[in-house]
Design a protein around this motif. Structure first.
Motif, PDB file in Angstrom:
ATOM      1  N   GLY A 166      -2.253 -32.289  28.673  1.00 17.85           N
ATOM      2  CA  GLY A 166      -1.370 -33.302  28.119  1.00 17.85           C
ATOM      3  C   GLY A 166       0.087 -33.025  28.419  1.00 17.85           C
ATOM      4  O   GLY A 166       0.492 -31.878  28.621  1.00 17.85           O
ATOM      5  N   PRO A 167       0.894 -34.079  28.448  1.00 19.46           N
ATOM      6  CA  PRO A 167       2.333 -33.976  28.701  1.00 19.46           C
ATOM      7  C   PRO A 167       3.126 -34.017  27.401  1.00 19.46           C
ATOM      8  O   PRO A 167       2.590 -34.306  26.334  1.00 19.46           O
ATOM      9  N   SER A 168       4.403 -33.729  27.508  1.00 21.59           N
ATOM     10  CA  SER A 168       5.301 -33.866  26.358  1.00 21.59           C
ATOM     11  C   SER A 168       6.709 -34.120  26.857  1.00 21.59           C
ATOM     12  O   SER A 168       7.054 -33.798  27.995  1.00 21.59           O
ATOM     13  N   ILE A 169       7.528 -34.703  26.008  1.00 26.45           N
ATOM     14  CA  ILE A 169       8.948 -34.859  26.287  1.00 26.45           C
ATOM     15  C   ILE A 169       9.709 -34.481  25.021  1.00 26.45           C
ATOM     16  O   ILE A 169       9.184 -34.582  23.920  1.00 26.45           O
ATOM     17  N   GLY A 170      10.949 -34.030  25.191  1.00 24.98           N
ATOM     18  CA  GLY A 170      11.750 -33.697  24.017  1.00 24.98           C
ATOM     19  C   GLY A 170      12.671 -32.529  24.281  1.00 24.98           C
ATOM     20  O   GLY A 170      12.815 -32.055  25.406  1.00 24.98           O
ATOM     21  N   TRP A 171      13.317 -32.065  23.228  1.00 24.19           N
ATOM     22  CA  TRP A 171      14.229 -30.921  23.305  1.00 24.19           C
ATOM     23  C   TRP A 171      13.389 -29.658  23.209  1.00 24.19           C
ATOM     24  O   TRP A 171      13.154 -29.116  22.146  1.00 24.19           O
ATOM     25  N   ASP A 172      12.940 -29.160  24.367  1.00 25.85           N
ATOM     26  CA  ASP A 172      11.935 -28.113  24.364  1.00 25.85           C
ATOM     27  C   ASP A 172      12.043 -27.319  25.659  1.00 25.85           C
ATOM     28  O   ASP A 172      11.996 -27.890  26.744  1.00 25.85           O
ATOM     29  N   PHE A 173      12.208 -26.004  25.558  1.00 20.26           N
ATOM     30  CA  PHE A 173      12.367 -25.161  26.731  1.00 20.26           C
ATOM     31  C   PHE A 173      11.523 -23.897  26.577  1.00 20.26           C
ATOM     32  O   PHE A 173      11.421 -23.346  25.495  1.00 20.26           O
ATOM     33  N   GLY A 174      10.952 -23.406  27.675  1.00 22.60           N
ATOM     34  CA  GLY A 174      10.253 -22.128  27.636  1.00 22.60           C
ATOM     35  C   GLY A 174       8.853 -22.205  28.193  1.00 22.60           C
ATOM     36  O   GLY A 174       8.403 -23.224  28.701  1.00 22.60           O
ATOM     37  N   GLY A 175       8.144 -21.081  28.098  1.00 22.24           N
ATOM     38  CA  GLY A 175       6.777 -20.998  28.587  1.00 22.24           C
ATOM     39  C   GLY A 175       5.936 -20.174  27.640  1.00 22.24           C
ATOM     40  O   GLY A 175       6.444 -19.378  26.856  1.00 22.24           O
ATOM     41  N   GLU A 176       4.615 -20.374  27.719  1.00 20.36           N
ATOM     42  CA  GLU A 176       3.754 -19.720  26.748  1.00 20.36           C
ATOM     43  C   GLU A 176       2.317 -19.734  27.232  1.00 20.36           C
ATOM     44  O   GLU A 176       1.885 -20.643  27.927  1.00 20.36           O
ATOM     45  N   GLY A 177       1.593 -18.664  26.912  1.00 18.83           N
ATOM     46  CA  GLY A 177       0.161 -18.607  27.142  1.00 18.83           C
ATOM     47  C   GLY A 177      -0.485 -18.151  25.850  1.00 18.83           C
ATOM     48  O   GLY A 177       0.020 -17.253  25.190  1.00 18.83           O
ATOM     49  N   SER A 178      -1.579 -18.753  25.454  1.00 18.20           N
ATOM     50  CA  SER A 178      -2.101 -18.426  24.138  1.00 18.20           C
ATOM     51  C   SER A 178      -3.601 -18.630  24.048  1.00 18.20           C
ATOM     52  O   SER A 178      -4.194 -19.401  24.792  1.00 18.20           O
ATOM     53  N   ARG A 179      -4.193 -17.932  23.101  1.00 15.56           N
ATOM     54  CA  ARG A 179      -5.523 -18.257  22.632  1.00 15.56           C
ATOM     55  C   ARG A 179      -5.361 -19.339  21.576  1.00 15.56           C
ATOM     56  O   ARG A 179      -4.373 -19.351  20.843  1.00 15.56           O
ATOM     57  N   THR A 180      -6.337 -20.217  21.498  1.00 20.08           N
ATOM     58  CA  THR A 180      -6.228 -21.361  20.604  1.00 20.08           C
ATOM     59  C   THR A 180      -7.526 -21.590  19.859  1.00 20.08           C
ATOM     60  O   THR A 180      -8.604 -21.580  20.456  1.00 20.08           O
ATOM     61  N   MET A 181      -7.408 -21.800  18.558  1.00 11.93           N
ATOM     62  CA  MET A 181      -8.535 -22.218  17.728  1.00 11.93           C
ATOM     63  C   MET A 181      -8.173 -23.579  17.169  1.00 11.93           C
ATOM     64  O   MET A 181      -7.156 -23.732  16.495  1.00 11.93           O
ATOM     65  N   MET A 182      -8.974 -24.586  17.478  1.00 10.63           N
ATOM     66  CA  MET A 182      -8.700 -25.943  17.021  1.00 10.63           C
ATOM     67  C   MET A 182      -9.726 -26.345  15.977  1.00 10.63           C
ATOM     68  O   MET A 182     -10.937 -26.326  16.242  1.00 10.63           O
ATOM     69  N   LEU A 183      -9.259 -26.719  14.804  1.00 13.99           N
ATOM     70  CA  LEU A 183     -10.130 -27.222  13.756  1.00 13.99           C
ATOM     71  C   LEU A 183     -10.276 -28.730  13.944  1.00 13.99           C
ATOM     72  O   LEU A 183      -9.283 -29.433  14.157  1.00 13.99           O
ATOM     73  N   VAL A 184     -11.504 -29.236  13.871  1.00  6.32           N
ATOM     74  CA  VAL A 184     -11.774 -30.647  14.158  1.00  6.32           C
ATOM     75  C   VAL A 184     -12.404 -31.299  12.923  1.00  6.32           C
ATOM     76  O   VAL A 184     -13.371 -30.783  12.367  1.00  6.32           O
ATOM     77  N   TYR A 185     -11.845 -32.446  12.526  1.00  4.20           N
ATOM     78  CA  TYR A 185     -12.286 -33.142  11.320  1.00  4.20           C
ATOM     79  C   TYR A 185     -12.814 -34.533  11.653  1.00  4.20           C
ATOM     80  O   TYR A 185     -12.311 -35.194  12.559  1.00  4.20           O
ATOM     81  N   ASN A 186     -13.794 -34.984  10.871  1.00  2.00           N
ATOM     82  CA  ASN A 186     -14.335 -36.344  10.982  1.00  2.00           C
ATOM     83  C   ASN A 186     -14.950 -36.627  12.344  1.00  2.00           C
ATOM     84  O   ASN A 186     -14.960 -37.774  12.795  1.00  2.00           O
ATOM     85  N   LEU A 187     -15.478 -35.629  12.999  1.00  2.00           N
ATOM     86  CA  LEU A 187     -16.029 -35.808  14.333  1.00  2.00           C
ATOM     87  C   LEU A 187     -17.459 -36.356  14.219  1.00  2.00           C
ATOM     88  O   LEU A 187     -18.374 -35.640  13.810  1.00  2.00           O
ATOM     89  N   PRO A 188     -17.703 -37.624  14.597  1.00  2.00           N
ATOM     90  CA  PRO A 188     -19.046 -38.183  14.491  1.00  2.00           C
ATOM     91  C   PRO A 188     -19.992 -37.663  15.572  1.00  2.00           C
ATOM     92  O   PRO A 188     -21.201 -37.603  15.379  1.00  2.00           O
ATOM     93  N   SER A 189     -19.438 -37.295  16.734  1.00  2.00           N
ATOM     94  CA  SER A 189     -20.217 -36.727  17.840  1.00  2.00           C
ATOM     95  C   SER A 189     -19.245 -36.031  18.771  1.00  2.00           C
ATOM     96  O   SER A 189     -18.043 -36.318  18.770  1.00  2.00           O
ATOM     97  N   VAL A 190     -19.754 -35.111  19.578  1.00  2.00           N
ATOM     98  CA  VAL A 190     -18.872 -34.402  20.504  1.00  2.00           C
ATOM     99  C   VAL A 190     -18.228 -35.371  21.492  1.00  2.00           C
ATOM    100  O   VAL A 190     -17.055 -35.226  21.858  1.00  2.00           O
ATOM    101  N   ASP A 191     -18.964 -36.393  21.923  1.00  2.00           N
ATOM    102  CA  ASP A 191     -18.409 -37.352  22.878  1.00  2.00           C
ATOM    103  C   ASP A 191     -17.190 -38.080  22.317  1.00  2.00           C
ATOM    104  O   ASP A 191     -16.325 -38.523  23.076  1.00  2.00           O
TER     105      ASP A 191
END
Length: 204
Positions: free
Chosen positions: A119-144
């Motif tokens: 995904g893209p972004s725009i705004g007042w934002d500078f720098g770089g980063e690499g990370s591990r990510t855990m995403m919590l998902v709500y109301n998901l009726p199916s993986v699709d």
């Protein structure tokens, strides 16, 4: 608590990022602006705070000191998720930026499945980063149902003990990324994440 954001730099496409991000945000604006901060209604089997913290500690390892506080904050605001994603991503920005990641989504009623996001972004934002990510998902009726664009304001994220939390939404499905990594940066930006079943370089 402090605010922070993360997003990935591609200099040659900065001119395109602004227009395409704004165009993409129009597609998710209705669901994003209509999203209530109250706890989401979960569907299917959910995961408890204890399960999420235990899984997160195993995933993040020795850098997981602030994880429990962030997860508790997410659960208190959005309830218990009925899915979660574990993965890694790289991102960066100079005004406009891009993010790419991949991981595995876990739900109670399905075997784990590989997913990708960009995904893209725009705004007042500078720098770089690499990370591990855990995403919590709500109301998901199916993986699709995950395979669409999720919009949000990264500048609204919490930053606690080296972990950041923000919230994205589409069609009443909430995705709450919890991130830890190197090179966290300050800023405020608008953007979205697009989830796909296969890897792609196209973030739009």
């Amino acid at each position: 608590m402090r605010k922070f954001v993360v997003t990935k730099t591609f200099g040659p496409v900065l001119g395109l990022v602004a227009g395409l991000v704004l165009s993409g945000l129009l597609g998710v604006a209705a669901s994003t602006l209509g999203a209530a901060p109250a706890a989401a209604q979960n569907r299917g089997g959910t995961y408890s705070t204890q399960e999420l913290v235990r899984t997160g500690h195993q995933f993040f390892g020795t850098v997981s000191g602030g994880l429990a506080t962030v997860i508790e904050q997410a659960v208190s605001r959005y309830g218990q998720p009925n899915g979660y994603i574990l993965g890694e991503e790289g991102s960066g920005a100079v005004i406009g930026g891009l993010r790419y990641g991949e991981g595995q989504i876990n739900t109670r009623d399905r075997t784990p499945r590989k997913v990708f996001w960009q995904g893209p972004s725009i705004g007042w934002d500078f720098g770089g980063e690499g990370s591990r990510t855990m995403m919590l998902v709500y109301n998901l009726p199916s993986v699709d149902a995950l395979f669409q664009r999720f919009g949000g304001v990264d500048g609204s994220a919490y930053f606690i003990g080296g972990f950041g939390m923000t919230a994205l939404v589409a069609d009443r499905i909430y995705v709450v990324p919890v991130r830890s990594g190197v090179g966290l940066r300050l800023g405020v930006n608008l953007g979205y994440l697009k989830f796909t079943p296969q890897a792609t370089w196209n973030p739009f």
